[in-house]
Every structure is written in structure tokens, then in C-alpha cells.
Design a protein around this motif. Sequence first.
Motif, short mmCIF file in Angstrom:
data_model
loop_
_atom_site.label_atom_id
_atom_site.label_comp_id
_atom_site.label_asym_id
_atom_site.label_seq_id
_atom_site.Cartn_x
_atom_site.Cartn_y
_atom_site.Cartn_z
N LEU A 175 0.82 -1.10 0.00
CA LEU A 175 0.10 -0.22 0.16
C LEU A 175 0.86 1.32 0.00
CD1 LEU A 175 -2.79 1.30 0.38
CD2 LEU A 175 -2.27 1.18 2.93
N ILE A 176 0.66 2.08 -0.87
CA ILE A 176 1.45 3.31 -0.96
C ILE A 176 0.46 4.45 -0.97
CG2 ILE A 176 3.25 4.65 -2.49
CD1 ILE A 176 3.79 2.02 -3.83
N THR A 177 0.51 5.35 -0.22
CA THR A 177 -0.12 6.62 0.01
C THR A 177 0.67 7.83 -0.83
OG1 THR A 177 0.89 7.83 1.76
CG2 THR A 177 -0.85 6.23 2.30
N GLY A 178 -0.25 8.77 -1.44
CA GLY A 178 0.26 9.82 -2.50
C GLY A 178 0.81 9.22 -3.56
N ALA A 179 0.38 8.13 -3.94
CA ALA A 179 0.98 7.60 -5.32
C ALA A 179 0.85 8.06 -6.61
CB ALA A 179 0.56 6.01 -5.12
N ILE A 191 -1.24 -1.30 -4.36
CA ILE A 191 -2.43 -0.67 -3.99
C ILE A 191 -2.17 1.07 -4.01
CG2 ILE A 191 -4.55 -0.11 -2.40
CD1 ILE A 191 -3.99 -3.20 -1.50
N ALA A 192 -2.37 1.58 -4.94
CA ALA A 192 -1.85 3.03 -5.01
C ALA A 192 -3.19 4.09 -4.39
CB ALA A 192 -1.44 3.53 -6.70
N GLY A 193 -2.77 4.56 -3.48
CA GLY A 193 -3.52 5.50 -2.80
C GLY A 193 -3.59 6.93 -3.31
N VAL A 194 -4.51 7.55 -3.87
CA VAL A 194 -4.62 8.92 -4.31
C VAL A 194 -5.85 9.67 -3.89
CG1 VAL A 194 -3.30 8.37 -6.39
CG2 VAL A 194 -5.68 8.02 -6.42
N ARG A 195 -5.74 10.78 -3.48
CA ARG A 195 -6.91 11.68 -3.11
C ARG A 195 -7.92 11.54 -4.01
NH1 ARG A 195 -5.90 17.32 -1.49
NH2 ARG A 195 -4.53 17.19 -3.40
N ARG A 196 -7.71 11.91 -5.15
CA ARG A 196 -9.01 12.04 -6.20
C ARG A 196 -8.58 10.98 -7.48
NH1 ARG A 196 -7.74 17.36 -4.67
NH2 ARG A 196 -9.29 18.01 -3.29
N LEU A 229 -1.80 -3.69 -10.27
CA LEU A 229 -2.26 -2.33 -9.74
C LEU A 229 -3.62 -1.97 -9.66
CD1 LEU A 229 -1.17 0.53 -9.06
CD2 LEU A 229 -1.37 1.06 -11.43
N THR A 230 -3.82 -1.66 -8.14
CA THR A 230 -5.22 -1.16 -7.65
C THR A 230 -5.15 0.13 -7.44
OG1 THR A 230 -5.96 -3.54 -6.93
CG2 THR A 230 -7.24 -1.25 -6.23
#
Length: 232
Positions: free
Chosen positions: A4-8, A28-33, A52-53
Amino acid sequence: MNILITGAGRGLGYELATEALKRGHGVIAGVRRPDQDQTALSQLAATYGEKLTVAQLDVTDEEGIAALAAKLQGQDRTLGAIINNAAVLTARDTQIEELDFQDMLTTMDINLYGPMRVVKHFLPLLTEPELSIINISSEAGSITNAYSGDYPYSISKTALNMFSQQLHVYLKERGVQVLGVHPGWMHTDMGGAEAPTNPTQSAEGIMDLIEKRTTPEGQFMFVDYTGKDMKI
């Protein structure tokens, strides 16, 4: 391994996602929008498919973080690593006399409380054989090398180093590697055009730490992307 990566969506987060996928990991690529332009991640998805999710993840939204964790847990998804990368740099070169405390509040909310929220809700998913939590810190968070200015960013990273050390103590018997990592002064939107470090190089080093090709040996869990001890 699933990571899991935030700000990806850009900068180091994107480079970390790219490097992890190249090495055969799931991301799991975490993005705000995720509904906005994510051309770079879309290109990765076209290449790596289900590896990739792309997920909506705003580190200031605890309810949303909890919902994503519950959704993944319901899908029997597991994690081998969490990389808390999302961060902001506000009030650059602003001295204390002119500091707007809204910048302090915003920065602490994202740079410190964000990783704490993510770990709080995703720790139950961290069940794979090789386990790591990587908090992207900065040399700016070193008390030994403190400098005037960048108060919100520096103080948030110092506090993040403390959080990393506390997690290390809490999770070491479970075999979880916890590191605060200085990624180098990188040529990114945050680092600027004059920064000497290529974010791809930094991402490679951080992935080596996650895969334990590099093993830090210091007392404190604060290292650079090559695994070299940083001064607290």
C-alpha cells in the motif's frame, strides 16, 4: 508481496509504485482523487493489469481510510508493506514571526496524523511473511541538524520519526520492520528542479529496504534510502 502506497499519483509515490510493480509486487496506489487525471497510473495499469489497484485514499479522512481497509479485508486482500508517502511542504522559508498556524495544523494533519490513521486501520491487513512499515521522513526532521525555517514540515517529520520508533518497539516481536526513511533531496514537485537525487534511485533503495536486501543496524529506525543511519 502487496504494498500500500499513499500519495502514489506523482513524485516519489509514483516512482515507488512503478518500482514495486517492476519487481513483481502488487500495488494498492492510494490517491486523493482517482477520478481526476491519473494518466501516469493509467499507463501503469495498462502494463501491469490487476497487479495495480488505484484506490481513493485521503490521509486526512479517517472514515474513508477505515472504509478502504474494510473493503480490502472483505476481499481477503493482505499486505506485506505500507509506505506512508503522502506529505505536504508549507510555509517554506517562513520565519516564526510570520508563521500562519493554519499551515502547522494542515501539515501535521497530513504528514503525521495521516500515517497514524493509515497504520491504525491497515495494520490488521499486514499479515504476509515479510512485513514492513515505511514512513517517508526527511533530514529536515533531524534534531541534531536543526535549522531555522520550514517549521511545519520539519516538526512534522521529527514527530513522524518518533512515531516510527514507537511502532518499532510495538511491532518488533511480530517481525515487522518499521523505518523512517529520508528519501534524499529529490527532483520532484516538492523538492524542486535543483534537487540532486533522482526519485527513481530513491524508490529503488526504498524497495531494497522493504525486500531486506539492505538491512539497517542502528539503534534508531531513521535511515536514508540506502539504509545508512540518519542523525536523530
